[in-house]
Scaffold this motif. Structure first.
Motif, PDB file in Angstrom:
ATOM      1  N   TYR A 135       0.685  -1.205   0.370  1.00 56.23           N
ATOM      2  CA  TYR A 135       0.278   0.715  -0.037  1.00 56.23           C
ATOM      3  C   TYR A 135       0.415   1.313   0.332  1.00 56.23           C
ATOM      4  CZ  TYR A 135       0.662   0.648   5.281  1.00 56.23           C
ATOM      5  OH  TYR A 135       1.334   0.310   6.132  1.00 56.23           O
ATOM      6  N   TYR A 147       6.185   8.043  -0.934  1.00 53.09           N
ATOM      7  CA  TYR A 147       7.108   8.728   0.152  1.00 53.09           C
ATOM      8  C   TYR A 147       8.582   7.914   0.692  1.00 53.09           C
ATOM      9  CZ  TYR A 147       2.712  10.904   1.886  1.00 53.09           C
ATOM     10  OH  TYR A 147       1.696  11.813   1.947  1.00 53.09           O
ATOM     11  N   HIS A 175       3.190  23.621  11.557  1.00 57.49           N
ATOM     12  CA  HIS A 175       3.301  22.691  12.087  1.00 57.49           C
ATOM     13  C   HIS A 175       3.876  23.359  13.701  1.00 57.49           C
ATOM     14  CE1 HIS A 175       3.735  20.534   9.193  1.00 57.49           C
ATOM     15  NE2 HIS A 175       4.036  19.410   9.825  1.00 57.49           N
ATOM     16  N   ALA A 197       4.072   9.037  12.781  1.00 58.05           N
ATOM     17  CA  ALA A 197       3.823   8.862  11.163  1.00 58.05           C
ATOM     18  C   ALA A 197       4.923  10.770  10.576  1.00 58.05           C
ATOM     19  CB  ALA A 197       2.095   8.972  10.479  1.00 58.05           C
ATOM     20  N   SER A 199       6.740  12.199   9.428  1.00 56.63           N
ATOM     21  CA  SER A 199       7.415  12.692   7.716  1.00 56.63           C
ATOM     22  C   SER A 199       8.974  12.994   8.459  1.00 56.63           C
ATOM     23  CB  SER A 199       6.204  13.895   7.392  1.00 56.63           C
ATOM     24  OG  SER A 199       5.280  12.760   7.058  1.00 56.63           O
ATOM     25  N   ASP A 220       8.120   6.716  11.254  1.00 57.19           N
ATOM     26  CA  ASP A 220       7.750   6.783  10.142  1.00 57.19           C
ATOM     27  C   ASP A 220       7.823   5.638   8.762  1.00 57.19           C
ATOM     28  OD1 ASP A 220       6.588   9.327   8.380  1.00 57.19           O
ATOM     29  OD2 ASP A 220       7.489   7.377   7.305  1.00 57.19           O
ATOM     30  N   ILE A 221       7.203   5.139   8.453  1.00 56.03           N
ATOM     31  CA  ILE A 221       7.437   4.055   7.504  1.00 56.03           C
ATOM     32  C   ILE A 221       8.820   4.374   7.325  1.00 56.03           C
ATOM     33  CG2 ILE A 221       6.182   4.192   5.735  1.00 56.03           C
ATOM     34  CD1 ILE A 221       5.272   0.763   6.344  1.00 56.03           C
ATOM     35  N   ALA A 247       3.404   2.212  11.719  1.00 53.87           N
ATOM     36  CA  ALA A 247       2.592   2.456  12.643  1.00 53.87           C
ATOM     37  C   ALA A 247       2.366   1.417  12.906  1.00 53.87           C
ATOM     38  CB  ALA A 247       1.354   3.437  12.082  1.00 53.87           C
ATOM     39  N   GLU A 248       1.653   0.299  12.268  1.00 52.11           N
ATOM     40  CA  GLU A 248       1.083  -0.837  12.810  1.00 52.11           C
ATOM     41  C   GLU A 248       1.980  -1.997  12.918  1.00 52.11           C
ATOM     42  OE1 GLU A 248       1.479   0.621  10.241  1.00 52.11           O
ATOM     43  OE2 GLU A 248       1.890  -0.562   8.361  1.00 52.11           O
ATOM     44  N   PHE A 264      -0.440  12.968  12.546  1.00 53.47           N
ATOM     45  CA  PHE A 264      -1.108  13.720  12.491  1.00 53.47           C
ATOM     46  C   PHE A 264      -1.083  13.817  10.992  1.00 53.47           C
ATOM     47  CE2 PHE A 264      -0.664  17.970   9.541  1.00 53.47           C
ATOM     48  CZ  PHE A 264      -1.625  18.693   9.143  1.00 53.47           C
TER      49      PHE A 264
HETATM   50  C1  SAM Z   1       0.772  13.004   5.522  1.00 51.79           C
HETATM   51  S1  SAM Z   1       2.983  12.510   5.497  1.00 51.79           S
HETATM   52  C2  SAM Z   1       2.247  12.762   7.015  1.00 51.79           C
HETATM   53  C3  SAM Z   1       2.945  14.243   7.355  1.00 51.79           C
HETATM   54  C4  SAM Z   1       3.752  14.517   8.985  1.00 51.79           C
HETATM   55  N1  SAM Z   1       2.302  13.773   9.971  1.00 51.79           N
HETATM   56  C5  SAM Z   1       3.174  15.788   9.140  1.00 51.79           C
HETATM   57  O1  SAM Z   1       2.821  15.937  10.149  1.00 51.79           O
HETATM   58  O2  SAM Z   1       3.705  16.919   8.558  1.00 51.79           O
HETATM   59  C6  SAM Z   1       1.744  10.952   5.903  1.00 51.79           C
HETATM   60  C7  SAM Z   1       2.925   9.985   6.583  1.00 51.79           C
HETATM   61  O3  SAM Z   1       3.245   8.676   6.774  1.00 51.79           O
HETATM   62  C8  SAM Z   1       4.191   8.097   6.655  1.00 51.79           C
HETATM   63  N2  SAM Z   1       3.702   6.484   6.562  1.00 51.79           N
HETATM   64  C9  SAM Z   1       2.731   5.902   5.106  1.00 51.79           C
HETATM   65  N3  SAM Z   1       2.696   4.644   6.375  1.00 51.79           N
HETATM   66  C10 SAM Z   1       2.768   4.530   7.369  1.00 51.79           C
HETATM   67  C11 SAM Z   1       2.765   3.391   8.234  1.00 51.79           C
HETATM   68  N4  SAM Z   1       1.823   2.539   7.971  1.00 51.79           N
HETATM   69  N5  SAM Z   1       3.001   3.718   9.495  1.00 51.79           N
HETATM   70  C12 SAM Z   1       3.836   5.501   9.962  1.00 51.79           C
HETATM   71  N6  SAM Z   1       3.860   5.810   8.593  1.00 51.79           N
HETATM   72  C13 SAM Z   1       3.545   6.215   7.502  1.00 51.79           C
HETATM   73  C14 SAM Z   1       4.649   8.455   5.513  1.00 51.79           C
HETATM   74  O4  SAM Z   1       6.342   7.790   4.715  1.00 51.79           O
HETATM   75  C15 SAM Z   1       4.455  10.065   4.772  1.00 51.79           C
HETATM   76  O5  SAM Z   1       5.503  10.184   5.959  1.00 51.79           O
END
Ligand code: SAM
Length: 366
Positions: A135, A147, A175, A197, A199, A220-221, A247-248, A264
């Motif tokens: 995904y 990402y 932020h 997550a 970023s 973050d992943i 996160a999972e 966020f």
């Molecule tokens: C919209 S950005 C988040 C923005 C960030 N939290 C901020 O403060 O601006 C989404 C982030 O989620 C991360 N991501 C996607 N799937 C994830 C997961 N399963 N676990 C952790 N991070 C994940 C992506 O790599 C990306 O950095």
């Protein structure tokens, strides 16, 4: 950095574009989008929604439904079609320009990241052999290679979202305002914080500024995200720790370890089962009395947004299809408040949606 290009310095902690012309073009696009896209979007979407209602066409997250919506809008509200086209084209134009501009100095940036990986304050932990779940292959928001797909994804995300957010992206203003809104646990005790997550660590760093005595972690992943987040934190002389973790999949962190967990705008970007696992992890990782702070799109259980638009109808169809947000429609249809309660969280309050999305503050019962 690289010898071939003039050193144009930084914008805050962010490396400048390689050429002045790139910066001018991106400023132009950012202001154009603010004037042309953001301002009129409410009126345009209301008209499109009215036309869809009159035609009896409802949004379902399928290609057929999106095509049916486009057909109605082409016919009845051409300005909405123009809006969508300009939105998409300007989105592609800014990501392409950011990517191309930084790629000119690619080797220099790779060396910069290798160097900051080893330095402090703070730390970064990541796994070069990590197998990303399918995904994550989505090019969310149309960012080139998404990402996780390129070592410079974090750098691109930084400058790209600066263009996207416009004035709110200046000097991490968005932020900073988010960090000011985060509600601490009711007993006020904060020794460890996790920003899920995270970023490029913008909120993570602002949380460290707000709670300087706390140990602050960002997860973050994406390896490119956490590596660049660490570089960015060093530039700000902030002692923050970043780890590459989904996160999972936070099972190896100790239960009850954190007082506050923030997330966020992750949830609308991942499939529903991932959200449930992330919520369960947050519950396990928080100590009794700890707080989970979530800010994301409003969902079925959210209090209504003042402009009545939320994320439905035309906007949902177009954003999901054209802005590469494939999981968002399922998220906004779900009841995230119910899912939080099912895991054991007690909802303290919600804050209505604004530019910073819809806030939910939950506590883990004592
Ligand atoms: C919209 S950005 C988040 C923005 C960030 N939290 C901020 O403060 O601006 C989404 C982030 O989620 C991360 N991501 C996607 N799937 C994830 C997961 N399963 N676990 C952790 N991070 C994940 C992506 O790599 C990306 O950095």
């Amino acid at each position: 950095m690289d010898n071939f290009f003039p050193d144009r310095g930084k914008v805050g902690p962010t490396p400048s574009m390689t050429h002045r012309a790139d910066e001018s073009f991106l400023n132009y696009l950012s202001d154009l989008r603010a004037e042309l896209m953001m301002g009129p979007s409410k009126v345009v979407h209301q008209k499109a929604n009215a036309a869809l209602a009159a035609a009896g066409v409802k949004f379902e997250p399928t290609e057929e439904s999106v095509e049916a919506i486009r057909a109605v809008v082409r016919d009845k509200v051409p300005e909405a079609g123009v809006w969508a086209r300009v939105y998409r084209s300007t989105q592609d134009a800014f990501w392409n320009r950011v990517t191309d501009s930084y790629d000119l100095r690619r080797q220099g940036f790779l060396t910069m990241l290798e160097d900051s990986d080893k330095r402090g304050p703070g730390s970064v932990t990541w796994d070069p052999t990590y197998q990303y779940p399918p995904y994550t292959a989505v090019e969310t928001h149309r960012q080139n290679q998404g990402y996780v797909g390129d070592a410079l994804s974090g750098l691109r995300f930084d400058y790209g979202t600066r263009v996207f957010y416009g004035a709110a992206g200046e000097n991490d203003f968005l932020h900073k305002s988010l960090a000011a809104k985060v509600s601490p646990p009711l007993d006020g005790k904060i020794t460890r914080i996790m920003d899920m997550a995270c970023s490029i660590g913008q909120l993570t760093c602002e949380l460290k500024r707000r709670f300087p005595d706390a140990e602050v972690w960002g997860s973050d992943i994406s390896a490119p995200m956490v590596r660049y987040a660490h570089y960015r934190a060093i530039e700000q002389k902030l002692d923050v720790h970043f780890i590459q973790k989904a996160a999972e999949d936070l099972d190896d962190l100790p239960a009850g370890h954190f007082d506050l967990i923030t997330v966020f705008i992750l949830f609308h970007e991942v499939p529903l089962p991932i959200i449930d696992r992330a919520i369960a992890n947050a519950f396990r990782l928080l100590r009794p009395g700890g707080t989970f702070w979530i800010s994301d799109f409003p969902t079925q259980g959210a209090e209504p947004n003042s402009d009545g638009l939320n994320y439905h109808g035309y906007l949902a169809a177009i954003d999901s299809a054209d802005n590469s947000e494939p999981y968002a429609p399922d998220f906004v249809r779900c009841n995230v408040e119910e899912r939080l309660a099912k895991c054991g969280f007690r909802l303290r309050y919600q804050t209505l949606a604004d530019i910073n999305a819809h806030g939910r503050v939950c506590d883990k019962p004592e």
